[in-house]
Design a protein around this motif. Structure first.
Motif, short mmCIF file in Angstrom:
data_model
loop_
_atom_site.label_atom_id
_atom_site.label_comp_id
_atom_site.label_asym_id
_atom_site.label_seq_id
_atom_site.Cartn_x
_atom_site.Cartn_y
_atom_site.Cartn_z
N MET A 188 44.10 13.67 32.92
CA MET A 188 42.87 14.44 32.96
C MET A 188 42.55 14.96 31.57
O MET A 188 43.40 15.49 30.88
CB MET A 188 43.02 15.63 33.91
N SER A 189 41.31 14.83 31.20
CA SER A 189 40.86 15.32 29.90
C SER A 189 40.48 16.79 30.03
O SER A 189 39.61 17.15 30.81
CB SER A 189 39.66 14.51 29.43
N ARG A 190 41.15 17.61 29.27
CA ARG A 190 40.83 19.04 29.31
C ARG A 190 39.46 19.30 28.69
O ARG A 190 38.73 20.17 29.13
CB ARG A 190 41.89 19.84 28.57
N ILE A 191 39.15 18.54 27.65
CA ILE A 191 37.84 18.70 27.01
C ILE A 191 36.75 18.14 27.91
O ILE A 191 35.70 18.74 28.08
CB ILE A 191 37.84 17.98 25.64
N GLY A 192 36.99 16.97 28.49
CA GLY A 192 35.97 16.30 29.30
C GLY A 192 35.59 17.05 30.55
O GLY A 192 34.48 16.89 31.06
N LYS A 193 36.49 17.86 31.09
CA LYS A 193 36.20 18.59 32.32
C LYS A 193 35.15 19.67 32.13
O LYS A 193 34.43 20.01 33.06
CB LYS A 193 37.47 19.26 32.85
N LYS A 194 35.06 20.22 30.93
CA LYS A 194 34.15 21.33 30.68
C LYS A 194 32.70 20.83 30.62
O LYS A 194 32.42 19.83 29.98
CB LYS A 194 34.49 22.01 29.36
N PRO A 195 31.78 21.54 31.26
CA PRO A 195 30.37 21.15 31.13
C PRO A 195 29.84 21.51 29.75
O PRO A 195 30.32 22.44 29.11
CB PRO A 195 29.68 21.97 32.22
N ILE A 196 28.84 20.76 29.29
CA ILE A 196 28.26 21.00 27.97
C ILE A 196 26.89 21.64 28.18
O ILE A 196 25.96 20.99 28.66
CB ILE A 196 28.07 19.68 27.20
N PRO A 197 26.73 22.92 27.83
CA PRO A 197 25.40 23.53 27.95
C PRO A 197 24.50 23.05 26.81
O PRO A 197 24.93 22.93 25.67
CB PRO A 197 25.69 25.02 27.84
N VAL A 198 23.25 22.76 27.16
CA VAL A 198 22.27 22.38 26.14
C VAL A 198 21.81 23.66 25.46
O VAL A 198 21.31 24.57 26.13
CB VAL A 198 21.08 21.63 26.77
N PRO A 199 21.99 23.80 24.14
CA PRO A 199 21.61 25.04 23.46
C PRO A 199 20.11 25.31 23.54
O PRO A 199 19.31 24.39 23.72
CB PRO A 199 22.03 24.80 22.01
N SER A 200 19.75 26.57 23.39
CA SER A 200 18.33 26.91 23.40
C SER A 200 17.68 26.33 22.16
O SER A 200 18.25 26.32 21.07
CB SER A 200 18.15 28.43 23.43
N GLY A 201 16.48 25.81 22.31
CA GLY A 201 15.78 25.17 21.21
C GLY A 201 16.07 23.69 21.10
O GLY A 201 15.54 23.02 20.23
N VAL A 202 16.93 23.17 21.96
CA VAL A 202 17.28 21.75 21.95
C VAL A 202 16.85 21.14 23.28
O VAL A 202 17.09 21.71 24.34
CB VAL A 202 18.80 21.56 21.75
N THR A 203 16.19 19.99 23.21
CA THR A 203 15.83 19.27 24.43
C THR A 203 16.69 18.02 24.51
O THR A 203 16.86 17.30 23.52
CB THR A 203 14.34 18.88 24.44
N ALA A 204 17.23 17.78 25.69
CA ALA A 204 18.10 16.62 25.89
C ALA A 204 17.51 15.75 26.98
O ALA A 204 16.91 16.24 27.94
CB ALA A 204 19.50 17.07 26.28
N SER A 205 17.69 14.44 26.84
CA SER A 205 17.25 13.50 27.87
C SER A 205 18.26 12.37 27.96
O SER A 205 18.88 12.00 26.96
CB SER A 205 15.86 12.96 27.56
N ILE A 206 18.42 11.86 29.17
CA ILE A 206 19.36 10.76 29.40
C ILE A 206 18.59 9.60 30.01
O ILE A 206 17.88 9.76 31.00
CB ILE A 206 20.50 11.20 30.35
N GLU A 207 18.71 8.44 29.38
CA GLU A 207 18.09 7.21 29.87
C GLU A 207 19.20 6.17 30.00
O GLU A 207 19.55 5.52 29.03
CB GLU A 207 17.02 6.73 28.90
N GLY A 208 19.75 6.06 31.19
CA GLY A 208 20.87 5.14 31.40
C GLY A 208 22.11 5.67 30.70
O GLY A 208 22.61 6.74 31.02
N GLN A 209 22.60 4.94 29.70
CA GLN A 209 23.77 5.36 28.94
C GLN A 209 23.39 5.96 27.59
O GLN A 209 24.26 6.29 26.79
CB GLN A 209 24.72 4.18 28.73
N LEU A 210 22.09 6.10 27.32
CA LEU A 210 21.61 6.65 26.05
C LEU A 210 21.25 8.12 26.24
O LEU A 210 20.46 8.46 27.11
CB LEU A 210 20.38 5.88 25.57
N ILE A 211 21.87 8.98 25.44
CA ILE A 211 21.53 10.39 25.48
C ILE A 211 20.84 10.75 24.17
O ILE A 211 21.30 10.38 23.10
CB ILE A 211 22.77 11.28 25.74
N LYS A 212 19.70 11.43 24.29
CA LYS A 212 18.92 11.83 23.13
C LYS A 212 18.85 13.35 23.08
O LYS A 212 18.71 14.00 24.11
CB LYS A 212 17.50 11.28 23.20
#
Length: 177
Positions: free
Chosen positions: A1-25
């Motif tokens: 088990m990945s200790r780092i991978g288990k944690k969720p990643i919050p998107v910081p304020s002022g940053v917009t994120a989008s996921i298209e398939g395997q591409l994250i922008k």
């Protein structure tokens, strides 16, 4: 088990994120970055929180799980705040100067070393013995800083050369008389 991978990643304020398939922008105040996540890893974006999970429990999927988490987190930090590496030059006659987009390094060779800086990374020389490499892509900033350091790494006896500011050198004792 990945200790780092288990944690969720919050998107910081002022940053917009989008996921298209395997591409994250990610788009933020400093710029825009994208990362193609490995097929072994599944990425979800829900309520401005990115979660990374392996598709199966194979060793390959689990090994790429934590790395994908770190890469996505670095993208978010890069577009929000950016990254910076500071280099320090020590030695008699060793200095750096900025010439347009290039850095001219006098490092004790018979010639000056001219390093051409890529367009997506900025380099500043606040003092002749200090170089600051900054940009939004952590990998490129680190690579350019390592290439500049590679021209004349610090030597263990007097510490002459180019080193990172936070780098600690193990100094050797000189010849005994």
């Amino acid at each position: 088990m990945s200790r780092i991978g288990k944690k969720p990643i919050p998107v910081p304020s002022g940053v917009t994120a989008s996921i298209e398939g395997q591409l994250i922008k990610a788009k933020g105040p400093k710029g825009e970055l994208s990362y193609i996540v490995n097929d072994e890893v599944l990425v979800k974006l829900e309520d401005n929180i990115v979660s990374v999970t392996p598709r199966d429990q194979s060793k390959d999927a689990r090994s790429k799980w934590g790395m994908s988490h770190s890469m996505i987190r670095n993208i978010f930090c890069g577009v929000k705040d950016g990254f910076e590496k500071k280099l320090e030059i020590s030695g008699v006659g060793y200095r750096a100067a900025l010439q347009g987009k290039n850095i001219q390094l006098s490092l004790g060779f018979s010639h000056d070393v001219v390093y051409k800086v890529p367009s997506d990374v900025s380099v500043a020389v606040p003092k002749p013995t200090e170089i600051v490499v900054s940009g939004i892509d952590k990998q490129k900033v680190g690579q350019i800083a390592a290439e500049i350091r590679g021209y004349r790494g610090p030597e263990p006896y007097k510490g002459k050369g180019i080193k990172y500011v936070d780098e600690s050198l193990v100094r050797k004792e000189g010849k005994k008389k």
